[in-house]
Design a protein around this motif. Sequence first.
Motif, PDB file in Angstrom:
ATOM      1  N   PRO A 109       0.688  -1.180  -0.034  1.00 44.01           N
ATOM      2  CA  PRO A 109      -0.175  -0.088   0.111  1.00 44.01           C
ATOM      3  C   PRO A 109       0.799   1.331   0.095  1.00 44.01           C
ATOM      4  N   VAL A 110       1.330   1.726  -1.042  1.00 49.49           N
ATOM      5  CA  VAL A 110       2.100   2.850  -1.453  1.00 49.49           C
ATOM      6  C   VAL A 110       1.668   4.236  -0.970  1.00 49.49           C
ATOM      7  N   MET A 111       1.813   4.650   0.109  1.00 50.03           N
ATOM      8  CA  MET A 111       1.196   5.942   0.604  1.00 50.03           C
ATOM      9  C   MET A 111       2.149   6.937   0.781  1.00 50.03           C
ATOM     10  N   VAL A 112       3.488   6.560   1.099  1.00 48.65           N
ATOM     11  CA  VAL A 112       4.610   7.578   1.574  1.00 48.65           C
ATOM     12  C   VAL A 112       5.843   7.195   0.704  1.00 48.65           C
ATOM     13  N   ALA A 113       6.468   7.847   0.061  1.00 47.96           N
ATOM     14  CA  ALA A 113       7.726   7.633  -0.588  1.00 47.96           C
ATOM     15  C   ALA A 113       8.896   7.467   0.617  1.00 47.96           C
ATOM     16  N   THR A 114       9.837   7.027   0.096  1.00 46.05           N
ATOM     17  CA  THR A 114      11.444   6.800   1.028  1.00 46.05           C
ATOM     18  C   THR A 114      11.577   8.318   1.397  1.00 46.05           C
ATOM     19  N   SER A 115      11.489   9.162   0.497  1.00 43.16           N
ATOM     20  CA  SER A 115      11.975  10.481   0.774  1.00 43.16           C
ATOM     21  C   SER A 115      11.107  11.403   1.828  1.00 43.16           C
ATOM     22  N   PRO A 141       2.808  -3.102   4.280  1.00 39.15           N
ATOM     23  CA  PRO A 141       3.135  -1.487   4.558  1.00 39.15           C
ATOM     24  C   PRO A 141       4.267  -1.370   5.399  1.00 39.15           C
ATOM     25  N   ASN A 142       4.925   0.040   5.148  1.00 39.19           N
ATOM     26  CA  ASN A 142       6.061   0.157   6.163  1.00 39.19           C
ATOM     27  C   ASN A 142       5.333   1.068   7.346  1.00 39.19           C
ATOM     28  N   ALA A 146       1.432   1.872   7.776  1.00 35.70           N
ATOM     29  CA  ALA A 146       0.841   1.049   9.024  1.00 35.70           C
ATOM     30  C   ALA A 146       0.146   2.121   9.969  1.00 35.70           C
ATOM     31  N   ALA A 147       0.869   3.381  10.284  1.00 37.61           N
ATOM     32  CA  ALA A 147       0.243   4.196  11.308  1.00 37.61           C
ATOM     33  C   ALA A 147      -0.834   4.910  10.563  1.00 37.61           C
ATOM     34  N   ILE A 148      -1.059   4.818   9.188  1.00 38.20           N
ATOM     35  CA  ILE A 148      -2.260   5.509   8.744  1.00 38.20           C
ATOM     36  C   ILE A 148      -3.325   4.515   8.485  1.00 38.20           C
ATOM     37  N   LEU A 149      -3.094   3.013   8.524  1.00 44.52           N
ATOM     38  CA  LEU A 149      -4.141   2.191   8.314  1.00 44.52           C
ATOM     39  C   LEU A 149      -4.473   1.817   9.977  1.00 44.52           C
ATOM     40  N   ALA A 150      -3.750   1.765  10.802  1.00 42.68           N
ATOM     41  CA  ALA A 150      -3.804   1.550  12.125  1.00 42.68           C
ATOM     42  C   ALA A 150      -4.404   2.816  13.213  1.00 42.68           C
ATOM     43  N   VAL A 157       8.859  -1.552  18.605  1.00 43.59           N
ATOM     44  CA  VAL A 157       8.472  -2.948  18.118  1.00 43.59           C
ATOM     45  C   VAL A 157       6.886  -3.345  18.982  1.00 43.59           C
ATOM     46  N   GLU A 158       6.977  -3.032  20.150  1.00 40.96           N
ATOM     47  CA  GLU A 158       5.843  -2.859  20.916  1.00 40.96           C
ATOM     48  C   GLU A 158       4.576  -2.567  20.345  1.00 40.96           C
ATOM     49  N   ASP A 159       4.673  -1.224  19.732  1.00 41.00           N
ATOM     50  CA  ASP A 159       3.783  -0.660  19.024  1.00 41.00           C
ATOM     51  C   ASP A 159       3.284  -1.288  17.559  1.00 41.00           C
ATOM     52  N   MET A 160       4.436  -2.015  16.986  1.00 43.48           N
ATOM     53  CA  MET A 160       4.010  -2.795  15.801  1.00 43.48           C
ATOM     54  C   MET A 160       3.351  -3.915  16.094  1.00 43.48           C
ATOM     55  N   TYR A 161       3.268  -4.608  17.269  1.00 41.51           N
ATOM     56  CA  TYR A 161       2.511  -5.775  17.662  1.00 41.51           C
ATOM     57  C   TYR A 161       0.913  -5.256  17.736  1.00 41.51           C
ATOM     58  N   ARG A 162       0.920  -3.941  18.391  1.00 46.99           N
ATOM     59  CA  ARG A 162      -0.441  -3.697  18.591  1.00 46.99           C
ATOM     60  C   ARG A 162      -1.230  -3.167  17.464  1.00 46.99           C
ATOM     61  N   ALA A 163      -0.327  -2.258  16.585  1.00 48.30           N
ATOM     62  CA  ALA A 163      -0.747  -2.021  15.197  1.00 48.30           C
ATOM     63  C   ALA A 163      -1.101  -2.859  14.016  1.00 48.30           C
ATOM     64  N   GLY A 164      -0.259  -3.965  14.251  1.00 47.20           N
ATOM     65  CA  GLY A 164      -0.537  -5.182  13.172  1.00 47.20           C
ATOM     66  C   GLY A 164      -1.985  -5.738  13.572  1.00 47.20           C
TER      67      GLY A 164
END
Length: 278
Positions: A109-115, A141-142, A146-150, A157-164
């Motif tokens: 889900p390309v929403m934000v470029a590396t730049s 998602p990066n 993921a922050a947008i989707l969640a 990493v703990e936030d990653m588990y919750r967002a996932g």
Amino acid sequence: MKKYKYPSVLSIAGFDGSGGAGLQADIKTASALGCYSTSVLTALPVQNTMGVKNIFSIPNAAIEEQLATIFEDIFPNAIKIGMVHTSELVQTIVKALHSHTQVPVVFDPVMVATSGHKLIEDDTIEVIAKQLIPLAQLITPNLDEAAILADMKIESVEDMYRAGKRIIDLGVQGLLLKGGHLKTEHLTSLYFTKQGEVHEFSYQKYDTNNTHGSGCTLSSAIASYLARGESILEAVGKGQEFVHKAIYHGKNVQVGHGNGPLNHFFNPEKLIKNELER
């Protein structure tokens, strides 16, 4: 006389004239992994390694015709979807996929470029979540995406588990949450299944700016391994290994003046030939 076919990967994505991301990264990745690459152009970003200058849309009718033309002739073994920046485009792709649900789909889900440039219209996100994401076997998602989707900040990493877990609840079949943007010594990625399993992957980080197109490359690599007949878990693991090595082998090479590309051809494979079933 025996006849053969190549494992085919269809990339539905945007353009990158600088060669590191989008369709160009997808074609390089599938080719390096022994697959035959086909493509459907969804958008024409004007960009280089330093950023996105502009985005020109492709008419939906042209995208619809591209999809139909590929499906009728070179039917894919797997599909990778990248840049989908309008709700109309989402609906065009969803309509095509509904007729081919047997093909595994990997959606980046390309929403934000590396730049850091935002690449998607705000009103498209809801349509993606409701219509396209449920059709994909895997989304990749990066942390920004993921922050947008969640709808939450992800700073550990703990936030990653919750967002996932939040994202899986959107109706996702599989989620690979990439943690490359965390300020940690190692890169941690988490693969969530709809059955509630979580698989953690950890890789060494390299001191390099040459990560342009790494998300495109990862999703394409996973799709390529799926096209080759690997299970989803095997494809997720091998896809990440491919990207990790491609970054390593390109980390000291300068291409452009910004975020440079990966080395997709550090160890290219010959085109795979599978015997056609009679």
